[in-house]
Design a protein around this motif. Structure first.
Motif, PDB file in Angstrom:
ATOM      1  N   MET A   1     -17.287  65.445  -4.385  1.00 49.11           N
ATOM      2  CA  MET A   1     -17.253  66.901  -4.534  1.00 49.11           C
ATOM      3  C   MET A   1     -18.462  67.555  -3.869  1.00 49.11           C
ATOM      4  O   MET A   1     -18.338  68.599  -3.219  1.00 49.11           O
ATOM      5  N   ILE A   2     -19.643  66.930  -4.030  1.00 49.43           N
ATOM      6  CA  ILE A   2     -20.838  67.455  -3.369  1.00 49.43           C
ATOM      7  C   ILE A   2     -20.642  67.441  -1.855  1.00 49.43           C
ATOM      8  O   ILE A   2     -20.917  68.429  -1.162  1.00 49.43           O
ATOM      9  N   ARG A   3     -20.164  66.316  -1.333  1.00 50.68           N
ATOM     10  CA  ARG A   3     -19.955  66.185   0.114  1.00 50.68           C
ATOM     11  C   ARG A   3     -18.945  67.203   0.627  1.00 50.68           C
ATOM     12  O   ARG A   3     -19.147  67.818   1.686  1.00 50.68           O
ATOM     13  N   ARG A   4     -17.881  67.401  -0.120  1.00 51.20           N
ATOM     14  CA  ARG A   4     -16.834  68.337   0.303  1.00 51.20           C
ATOM     15  C   ARG A   4     -17.366  69.761   0.374  1.00 51.20           C
ATOM     16  O   ARG A   4     -16.989  70.533   1.257  1.00 51.20           O
ATOM     17  N   TRP A   5     -18.255  70.123  -0.560  1.00 54.80           N
ATOM     18  CA  TRP A   5     -18.790  71.490  -0.572  1.00 54.80           C
ATOM     19  C   TRP A   5     -19.865  71.663   0.494  1.00 54.80           C
ATOM     20  O   TRP A   5     -19.907  72.678   1.199  1.00 54.80           O
ATOM     21  N   LEU A   6     -20.749  70.666   0.627  1.00 54.28           N
ATOM     22  CA  LEU A   6     -21.893  70.821   1.517  1.00 54.28           C
ATOM     23  C   LEU A   6     -21.547  70.696   2.991  1.00 54.28           C
ATOM     24  O   LEU A   6     -21.994  71.504   3.821  1.00 54.28           O
ATOM     25  N   THR A   7     -20.768  69.690   3.344  1.00 56.62           N
ATOM     26  CA  THR A   7     -20.652  69.298   4.746  1.00 56.62           C
ATOM     27  C   THR A   7     -20.222  70.443   5.673  1.00 56.62           C
ATOM     28  O   THR A   7     -20.818  70.631   6.737  1.00 56.62           O
ATOM     29  N   PRO A   8     -19.230  71.256   5.325  1.00 59.73           N
ATOM     30  CA  PRO A   8     -18.838  72.325   6.246  1.00 59.73           C
ATOM     31  C   PRO A   8     -19.865  73.442   6.357  1.00 59.73           C
ATOM     32  O   PRO A   8     -19.803  74.248   7.293  1.00 59.73           O
ATOM     33  N   ARG A   9     -20.800  73.523   5.413  1.00 56.44           N
ATOM     34  CA  ARG A   9     -21.769  74.611   5.383  1.00 56.44           C
ATOM     35  C   ARG A   9     -23.066  74.298   6.122  1.00 56.44           C
ATOM     36  O   ARG A   9     -23.862  75.203   6.384  1.00 56.44           O
ATOM     37  N   VAL A  10     -23.297  73.045   6.448  1.00 56.53           N
ATOM     38  CA  VAL A  10     -24.557  72.629   7.070  1.00 56.53           C
ATOM     39  C   VAL A  10     -24.602  73.097   8.523  1.00 56.53           C
ATOM     40  O   VAL A  10     -23.626  72.965   9.266  1.00 56.53           O
TER      41      VAL A  10
ATOM     42  N   ALA B   1     -22.684  56.969  12.709  1.00 55.72           N
ATOM     43  CA  ALA B   1     -22.941  57.960  11.663  1.00 55.72           C
ATOM     44  C   ALA B   1     -22.492  59.347  12.108  1.00 55.72           C
ATOM     45  O   ALA B   1     -21.979  60.132  11.294  1.00 55.72           O
ATOM     46  N   ALA B   2     -22.660  59.669  13.380  1.00 56.34           N
ATOM     47  CA  ALA B   2     -22.191  60.959  13.885  1.00 56.34           C
ATOM     48  C   ALA B   2     -20.676  61.063  13.759  1.00 56.34           C
ATOM     49  O   ALA B   2     -20.135  62.102  13.348  1.00 56.34           O
ATOM     50  N   ASP B   3     -19.967  60.003  14.088  1.00 52.01           N
ATOM     51  CA  ASP B   3     -18.513  60.000  13.944  1.00 52.01           C
ATOM     52  C   ASP B   3     -18.106  60.169  12.476  1.00 52.01           C
ATOM     53  O   ASP B   3     -17.129  60.860  12.172  1.00 52.01           O
ATOM     54  N   MET B   4     -18.854  59.551  11.574  1.00 53.86           N
ATOM     55  CA  MET B   4     -18.539  59.659  10.158  1.00 53.86           C
ATOM     56  C   MET B   4     -18.717  61.086   9.666  1.00 53.86           C
ATOM     57  O   MET B   4     -17.906  61.600   8.878  1.00 53.86           O
TER      58      MET B   4
ATOM     59  N   ASP C   1     -16.873  54.398   5.865  1.00 50.91           N
ATOM     60  CA  ASP C   1     -16.195  55.387   5.019  1.00 50.91           C
ATOM     61  C   ASP C   1     -15.877  54.728   3.682  1.00 50.91           C
ATOM     62  O   ASP C   1     -14.725  54.517   3.323  1.00 50.91           O
ATOM     63  N   ARG C   2     -16.925  54.428   2.961  1.00 51.20           N
ATOM     64  CA  ARG C   2     -16.795  53.681   1.711  1.00 51.20           C
ATOM     65  C   ARG C   2     -16.408  54.596   0.558  1.00 51.20           C
ATOM     66  O   ARG C   2     -16.577  55.821   0.644  1.00 51.20           O
ATOM     67  N   PRO C   3     -15.903  54.039  -0.522  1.00 51.90           N
ATOM     68  CA  PRO C   3     -15.541  54.875  -1.670  1.00 51.90           C
ATOM     69  C   PRO C   3     -16.786  55.417  -2.381  1.00 51.90           C
ATOM     70  O   PRO C   3     -17.799  54.719  -2.491  1.00 51.90           O
ATOM     71  N   PHE C   4     -16.693  56.654  -2.835  1.00 56.22           N
ATOM     72  CA  PHE C   4     -17.763  57.292  -3.585  1.00 56.22           C
ATOM     73  C   PHE C   4     -17.223  57.748  -4.935  1.00 56.22           C
ATOM     74  O   PHE C   4     -16.038  58.074  -5.062  1.00 56.22           O
ATOM     75  N   PRO C   5     -18.077  57.832  -5.957  1.00 62.48           N
ATOM     76  CA  PRO C   5     -17.642  58.429  -7.217  1.00 62.48           C
ATOM     77  C   PRO C   5     -17.298  59.906  -7.004  1.00 62.48           C
ATOM     78  O   PRO C   5     -17.811  60.545  -6.077  1.00 62.48           O
ATOM     79  N   TRP C   6     -16.460  60.430  -7.879  1.00 60.91           N
ATOM     80  CA  TRP C   6     -15.946  61.781  -7.640  1.00 60.91           C
ATOM     81  C   TRP C   6     -17.040  62.847  -7.565  1.00 60.91           C
ATOM     82  O   TRP C   6     -16.915  63.793  -6.762  1.00 60.91           O
ATOM     83  N   PRO C   7     -18.158  62.774  -8.347  1.00 60.10           N
ATOM     84  CA  PRO C   7     -19.179  63.817  -8.162  1.00 60.10           C
ATOM     85  C   PRO C   7     -19.759  63.818  -6.745  1.00 60.10           C
ATOM     86  O   PRO C   7     -19.997  64.894  -6.169  1.00 60.10           O
ATOM     87  N   ALA C   8     -19.982  62.628  -6.172  1.00 57.77           N
ATOM     88  CA  ALA C   8     -20.510  62.560  -4.807  1.00 57.77           C
ATOM     89  C   ALA C   8     -19.504  63.123  -3.808  1.00 57.77           C
ATOM     90  O   ALA C   8     -19.878  63.808  -2.845  1.00 57.77           O
TER      91      ALA C   8
ATOM     92  N   TRP D   1     -15.898  63.578   7.965  1.00 57.36           N
ATOM     93  CA  TRP D   1     -16.084  64.212   6.660  1.00 57.36           C
ATOM     94  C   TRP D   1     -16.045  65.745   6.721  1.00 57.36           C
ATOM     95  O   TRP D   1     -16.216  66.402   5.714  1.00 57.36           O
ATOM     96  N   GLY D   2     -15.835  66.297   7.905  1.00 55.96           N
ATOM     97  CA  GLY D   2     -15.656  67.740   7.998  1.00 55.96           C
ATOM     98  C   GLY D   2     -16.844  68.524   8.489  1.00 55.96           C
ATOM     99  O   GLY D   2     -16.903  69.752   8.303  1.00 55.96           O
ATOM    100  N   ALA D   3     -17.809  67.882   9.149  1.00 59.23           N
ATOM    101  CA  ALA D   3     -18.973  68.607   9.661  1.00 59.23           C
ATOM    102  C   ALA D   3     -18.548  69.608  10.725  1.00 59.23           C
ATOM    103  O   ALA D   3     -17.767  69.292  11.621  1.00 59.23           O
ATOM    104  N   ARG D   4     -19.078  70.822  10.602  1.00 57.17           N
ATOM    105  CA  ARG D   4     -18.833  71.864  11.590  1.00 57.17           C
ATOM    106  C   ARG D   4     -20.093  72.211  12.384  1.00 57.17           C
ATOM    107  O   ARG D   4     -20.003  72.786  13.464  1.00 57.17           O
ATOM    108  N   GLY D   5     -21.258  71.910  11.818  1.00 58.68           N
ATOM    109  CA  GLY D   5     -22.508  72.185  12.505  1.00 58.68           C
ATOM    110  C   GLY D   5     -22.749  71.214  13.641  1.00 58.68           C
ATOM    111  O   GLY D   5     -22.061  70.204  13.805  1.00 58.68           O
ATOM    112  N   ARG D   6     -23.754  71.536  14.442  1.00 59.75           N
ATOM    113  CA  ARG D   6     -24.077  70.680  15.576  1.00 59.75           C
ATOM    114  C   ARG D   6     -24.606  69.332  15.076  1.00 59.75           C
ATOM    115  O   ARG D   6     -25.339  69.266  14.087  1.00 59.75           O
TER     116      ARG D   6
END
Length: 369
Positions: free
Chosen positions: A137-146, A156-159, A128-135, A163-168
């Protein structure tokens, strides 16, 4: 064979043919596979760039699409309108072999959302390393929608869940080459050979490997297949009773013969604040060629070694423990042979492209068909 449907795969790893083998196997399961890759790519071995080529079984389904920033794994982007390709091919699902914080994942994910096409991403990150803010924001928007994630390891599955994954989420390992077992080698008069394969960079633990072999009290050959910024360090190192055999510039097709020269492969990776070994493909490649492995405790190395049963783990940075393990294998031919036998069987059971294709097939069908 039951027809599964059509899948569009967008993937920068597929710029090299051996990474495409999982999709050859996926097609054999009944999927109509369409591959989209960058029209140009660059890596450590070809910094001036190269034109991607298809596997011979995928020539009719292979599309090179113009990108900007070839070689920037998370920050390249396609100079096209993704919806045009999706409307043209009308897939049942889209799999983006990209991380959930990358620009290409955002590009194609937005198009999938707008066209209401089930879609998936890969997940390789195990810190769970630090990312620049654009990355972020992308992760926050994408992850719950996948809709689904192909995690490359249990960590990696735990990570992804963190990060908020809702998909399988399912474990779909990285692709490795499909190589036949090299022919038996003639060991007569050849010194014990300790191998390393990969980039010559600090995080691969080359300092530890050089320090460990310098402690050995028997003649040996250190076979290093790779290149990188630490090349001078490797060439100038005092390795005691050993002889260095450095092989820079090798491509995948050359590696089976190189692995066949090794008695053991060592992957001594060192964790940094922003990186831990995410897979260690060379471990599986060596095991596939009948070579036992020694790996450090960094990242996913213990998972790969324990899953295959083809090697042993030492605490990362413990030079003494590594030297002791190398000596132990050198002194026990039967132990090396048994690790090699178990390791090859373990790779064939868990990590070859046919296995990964079945896992991806199960994952996609649970969501998209």
């Amino acid at each position: 064979m039951t027809e599964r449907g059509r899948i569009v795969v967008v993937s920068h790893p597929n710029v090299v043919p051996h990474n495409q083998r999982i999709y050859v196997r996926l097609a054999e399961l009944g999927w109509d596979v369409k591959l989209i890759v960058p029209n140009r790519w660059a890596d450590d071995y070809t910094p001036r760039g190269f034109t991607p080529q298809p596997d011979e079984h995928l020539r009719s389904t292979f599309a090179r699409v113009r990108i900007a920033r070839p070689g920037a794994i998370q920050r390249h982007f396609y100079v096209t309108r993704p919806s045009r390709w999706l409307e043209r091919w009308r897939p049942d699902t889209v799999f983006l072999e990209q991380e959930p914080f990358s620009l290409p994942a955002l590009q194609w994910g937005v198009a999938c959302e707008r066209l209401d096409i089930p879609w998936g991403l890969q997940g390789d990150e195990n810190l769970d390393r630090p990312f620049p803010w654009p990355a972020r924001m992308i992760r926050r928007w994408l992850t719950p929608r996948v809709d689904y994630f192909a995690a490359r390891s249990p960590t990696a599955a735990d990570m992804l869940r963190r990060w908020g994954a809702r998909g399988r989420i399912a474990i779909v390992p990285h692709t490795i080459p499909e190589w036949p077992l090299p022919p038996p080698r003639d060991d007569a008069g050849r010194p014990f050979t300790i191998g390393f394969a990969g980039r010559l960079v600090p995080q691969k633990g080359l300092d530890d490997l050089l320090a460990a072999v310098a402690r050995l009290d028997f003649p040996f050959r250190l076979l290093v297949a790779g290149d990188g910024p630490l090349r001078d360090l490797v060439q100038s190192a005092d390795i005691g009773k050993g002889r260095l055999d450095l092989r820079p510039g090798l491509r995948s097709a050359h590696m089976p013969d190189v692995y066949a020269e090794m008695d053991v492969l060592v992957l001594p990776s060192r964790t940094t604040p922003t990186w831990a070994e995410q897979f260690g493909k060379v471990l599986c490649e060596a095991l596939l060629c009948g070579v036992p492995v020694l790996g450090s405790s960094s990242g996913e190395i213990p998972w790969v070694v324990h899953t295959t049963g083809g090697g042993r783990i030492f605490p990362e940075g413990d030079v003494g423990a590594l030297a002791t393990m190398i000596t132990g294998l050198r002194d026990n031919d039967a132990d090396r042979a048994e690790l090699a036998r178990r390791g090859r069987a373990g790779v064939e059971e868990h990590f070859v492209p046919a296995v990964a294709a079945r896992e991806l097939d199960d994952l996609i069908r649970s969501v998209a068909t």
